[in-house]
Design a protein around this motif. Structure first.
Motif, PDB file in Angstrom:
ATOM      1  N   GLN A   1      36.759  36.047  40.108  1.00 47.38           N
ATOM      2  CA  GLN A   1      38.182  36.122  39.772  1.00 47.38           C
ATOM      3  C   GLN A   1      38.388  36.009  38.262  1.00 47.38           C
ATOM      4  OE1 GLN A   1      40.615  33.119  41.618  1.00 47.38           O
ATOM      5  NE2 GLN A   1      42.436  33.721  40.516  1.00 47.38           N
ATOM      6  N   ASN A   2      37.690  35.082  37.635  1.00 46.54           N
ATOM      7  CA  ASN A   2      37.810  34.913  36.187  1.00 46.54           C
ATOM      8  C   ASN A   2      37.353  36.158  35.441  1.00 46.54           C
ATOM      9  OD1 ASN A   2      38.877  32.360  36.459  1.00 46.54           O
ATOM     10  ND2 ASN A   2      36.912  31.319  36.205  1.00 46.54           N
TER      11      ASN A   2
ATOM     12  N   GLU B   1      37.427  39.239  36.569  1.00 48.52           N
ATOM     13  CA  GLU B   1      38.454  40.272  36.783  1.00 48.52           C
ATOM     14  C   GLU B   1      39.661  40.021  35.888  1.00 48.52           C
ATOM     15  OE1 GLU B   1      38.465  43.117  38.558  1.00 48.52           O
ATOM     16  OE2 GLU B   1      36.345  42.723  38.937  1.00 48.52           O
ATOM     17  N   GLU B   2      40.053  38.771  35.751  1.00 47.31           N
ATOM     18  CA  GLU B   2      41.190  38.437  34.883  1.00 47.31           C
ATOM     19  C   GLU B   2      40.880  38.771  33.430  1.00 47.31           C
ATOM     20  OE1 GLU B   2      42.167  34.356  35.693  1.00 47.31           O
ATOM     21  OE2 GLU B   2      42.987  34.825  37.665  1.00 47.31           O
TER      22      GLU B   2
END
Length: 85
Positions: A25-26, A28-29
């Motif tokens: 997730q990090n 992708e962010e």
């Protein structure tokens, strides 16, 4: 394997899955943030070709660059000038 050992193993596996998902997730962010910056930068440069006000914005932003590493990325680069047509 005792029930407690099995439960502990499951907890550790769940923690590992969580860490993997969090890292994904990090990443992708960060990718999305970088994409936004690239798009906005391109829009600003394009706008500077059409309107001198945006060229002045670029001048002001360039003054805010403090790291030598960042300055090097702009060596030899020239701010676009507005089209005179």
């Amino acid at each position: 394997m005792t029930p407690i050992e099995k439960a502990k193993q499951q907890v550790e596996q769940a923690k590992a899955r969580y860490q993997t998902l969090l890292a994904r997730q990090n990443a992708e962010e960060r990718k999305l943030d970088t994409r936004r910056k690239v798009i906005l930068g391109g829009l600003l440069i394009d706008a500077a070709r059409k309107d001198e006000r945006f060229g002045r914005v670029i001048d002001e932003l360039m003054k805010r660059i403090t790291r030598d590493h960042d300055h090097k990325a702009f060596e030899g680069w020239q701010k676009p000038e507005p089209d005179k047509s």
